[in-house]
Design an enzyme around this catalytic site. Structure first.
Site, short mmCIF file in Angstrom:
data_model
loop_
_atom_site.label_atom_id
_atom_site.label_comp_id
_atom_site.label_asym_id
_atom_site.label_seq_id
_atom_site.Cartn_x
_atom_site.Cartn_y
_atom_site.Cartn_z
N ARG A 135 0.70 36.57 -14.30
CA ARG A 135 0.31 35.44 -13.43
C ARG A 135 0.06 34.18 -14.27
NH1 ARG A 135 -4.75 34.42 -12.35
NH2 ARG A 135 -5.45 36.55 -12.04
N TYR A 187 10.83 16.52 5.01
CA TYR A 187 11.21 17.90 5.35
C TYR A 187 10.15 18.53 6.29
CZ TYR A 187 11.43 22.94 4.80
OH TYR A 187 11.45 24.29 5.07
N ASP A 259 10.25 14.71 -3.81
CA ASP A 259 10.92 15.99 -3.56
C ASP A 259 12.41 15.72 -3.74
OD1 ASP A 259 12.26 18.16 -2.50
OD2 ASP A 259 10.80 18.51 -0.91
N LYS A 284 17.55 26.07 -3.39
CA LYS A 284 18.80 25.41 -3.04
C LYS A 284 19.74 25.37 -4.26
CE LYS A 284 16.62 24.44 0.87
NZ LYS A 284 15.30 24.97 0.71
#
Ligand code: PLP
Length: 525
Positions: A135, A187, A259, A284
């Site tokens: 982590r 978005y 973004d 993406k």
């Protein structure tokens, strides 16, 4: 904590800090491991200079209020790689394929191994190796974060379990009472996060048109700490002037976050334009194959990077090793994929613009936006990207078009090798309540892939013809991912077939039959 324990903890923390500083200094390649702060600062200044930075970061550092370096504030171990250590002059296409995966692996693999482990054994209870817990840090993740930092010209990059986890981390830089200014055309998932999560936690969310600098300047208040936008915006493809927005933001000691999911680093590097934080849904273009979800936060200021590293570890949002491996693999072909898809995009945009049933085409290329927007876009990126949106004037026409298309699969998301299509109002942006939505209901968004553009153009023409006709919808179960649904080769009339066969096919078949039955081939079959 008892006094003895406290001293021990302090000793361990001091050792870790020293270890971390030494490692970062070593990675710097300066040859001087003395930890001399002035030399380090000089190097940092040089790097900042080299990326065209004239901003006084000590003024805009936010929200970290103190310079004191505590263990909790430090990035995970080893220290996040700083771009200062691997600045190079390569072009993006070459940067995608260079390898710096695991320099300390004893077997010297030529591809980054998946360090699929949650824990790392330490040399003793008071000495620590470079990693202790996945982590907090994992070598496969470090390889990915380092590669992304190089591509984005970032001081550091951070990999998260999704694009939303990355965006969430940016919003976590805000505290109760702070304000974030957000592009109106954002978005859908970010809209939901801001209005239904951040706003409930006392963060003020204000929507503004970031293509209008006067409107942004007016909207900034003393509470404003972050301006967040997309350029082009998803899905209306509106262009914001990132250089001017950054200057405006910095004048008010505000951070600019972008973004840049639509604009992968092979065509746009917003940090070089003065942007402070770049976020990607790596799902993406970094993946490129629609096979994993992930997010990235790239940071220009090392101090801000500390805060992001802290949040990534404290909130447990980091990306798992296997996904890191997949993204590292995706990066290698990113330049090729994006460039090929862009070439297709230009041709498809031209064809759509000419079609009588298409009302408006939105994309950052000729005919897809105003000449001023195109000028701004071309000044901040080297390509138009691979997304086109368009309206048809009729929701049912748009639906019939998408349902009839065979190659543009009806799917949310974008940036995959294969072409995709969707209707934002009912799909990717459905989380924005209808009364707040500014998108036209008939808007179609296409993500153009790397197929042969002739096939894509033919598929679009066929789907548009079908949508214009009165024909009932084709009979298929809706999940149109079957080879049987692909366009078939037109069959010549029977006599044509036999004439063709007799002239060309027969000798080939005959030879194949003879070769296939030869004793030699039979051995190898
Ligand atoms: N940002 C943009 C522009 C997106 O289009 C998306 C998803 O479609 C996200 C962020 C969220 O990314 P993820 O789905 O990886 O969480």
């Amino acid at each position: 904590m008892a006094k003895g324990q406290l001293e021990f903890q302090e000793e361990v923390d001091a050792a870790r800090i020293e270890n971390a500083m030494w490692r970062s200094w070593k990675a710097d390649g300066s040859g001087d491991h003395s930890g001399d702060h002035s030399a380090k600062t000089e190097k940092l200044e040089r790097v900042r200079g080299s990326i065209g930075d004239s901003i006084d970061f000590s003024q805009i550092r936010y929200p970290q209020e103190t310079r004191r370096c505590r263990y909790d504030d430090l990035p995970t171990f080893p220290v996040r790689p700083n771009f200062a250590g691997f600045e190079n002059a390569l072009q993006p296409a070459s940067q995608c394929v260079v390898f710096d995966g695991c320099p300390e692996d004893p077997y010297h693999p030529s591809n980054t191994p998946i360090y699929q482990t949650s824990t790392f054994v330490q040399p003793s209870s008071s000495e620590f190796g470079p990693y202790d817990y996945t982590r907090s840090g994992n070598p496969t993740r470090t390889a990915l974060e380092k590669h992304v930092a190089m591509l984005e010209h970032a001081a550091a990059a951070f990999a998260f379990s999704s694009g939303m986890a990355a965006l969430h981390t940016v919003t976590r830089l805000l505290k109760q009472g702070d304000e974030i200014l957000v592009n109106e055309d954002i978005y859908g998932g970010m809209h939901r996060l801001l209005t239904q999560d951040c706003a409930h936690n006392g963060v003020q969310v204000t929507f503004v048109d970031t293509t209008n600098l006067t409107a942004v300047a007016k909207a900034i208040t003393p509470k404003t700490k972050i301006i967040h936008t997309e350029s082009p915006s998803n899905p209306r493809m509106k262009i914001s002037d990132l250089r001017k927005l950054a200057t405006l933001a910095h004048q008010h000691k505000v951070l600019l976050s972008v973004d840049s999911t639509m604009m992968p680093p092979v065509i746009c590097q917003p940090l070089l334009l003065g942007v402070d934080l770049v976020v990607h849904s790596a799902t993406k273009f970094f993946s490129g194959h629609a096979d994993c979800t992930g997010g990235l936060v790239c940071v220009r200021d090392p101090e801000l990077a500390h805060r992001v590293a802290f949040l990534q570890n404290a909130e447990g949002t980091a990306l798992a090793p296997f996904e890191c491996f997949l993204f590292l693999r995706g990066i290698k072909t990113m330049w090729l994929r994006v460039n090929r898809a862009q070439e297709n995009t230009v041709q498809i945009a031209k064809a759509l613009a000419k079609h009588p049933r298409i009302k408006e085409v939105f994309y950052p290329g000729p005919g897809g936006c105003s000449s001023e927007a195109l000028r701004i876009h071309n000044s901040q990126s080297s390509g138009c990207g691979c997304i086109i949106s368009f309206t048809t004037g009729s929701v049912s026409f748009s639906r019939r078009f998408l349902d009839a298309s065979r190659l543009f699969k009806t799917t949310v998301s974008f940036g995959s090798v294969n072409s995709l299509g969707e209707m934002p109002c009912t799909m990717s942006h459905a989380s924005i309540p209808a009364e707040e939505r500014t998108l036209p209901a008939d808007l179609v968004r296409l993500s153009v892939g790397i197929e042969d553009v002739r096939d894509l153009l033919q598929d679009l023409q066929r789907a548009l013809d079908f949508a214009s006709s009165q024909k009932p919808p084709p009979e298929h179960d809706g999940y149109d991912s079957r080879f049987e649904d692909l366009p078939v080769v037109p069959r010549p009339p029977d006599e044509e077939v036999s004439r063709h066969m007799s002239r060309h096919m027969w000798p080939v078949d005959f030879l194949a039959f003879r070769a296939g039955n030869s004793p030699l081939l039979r051995v190898y079959r």
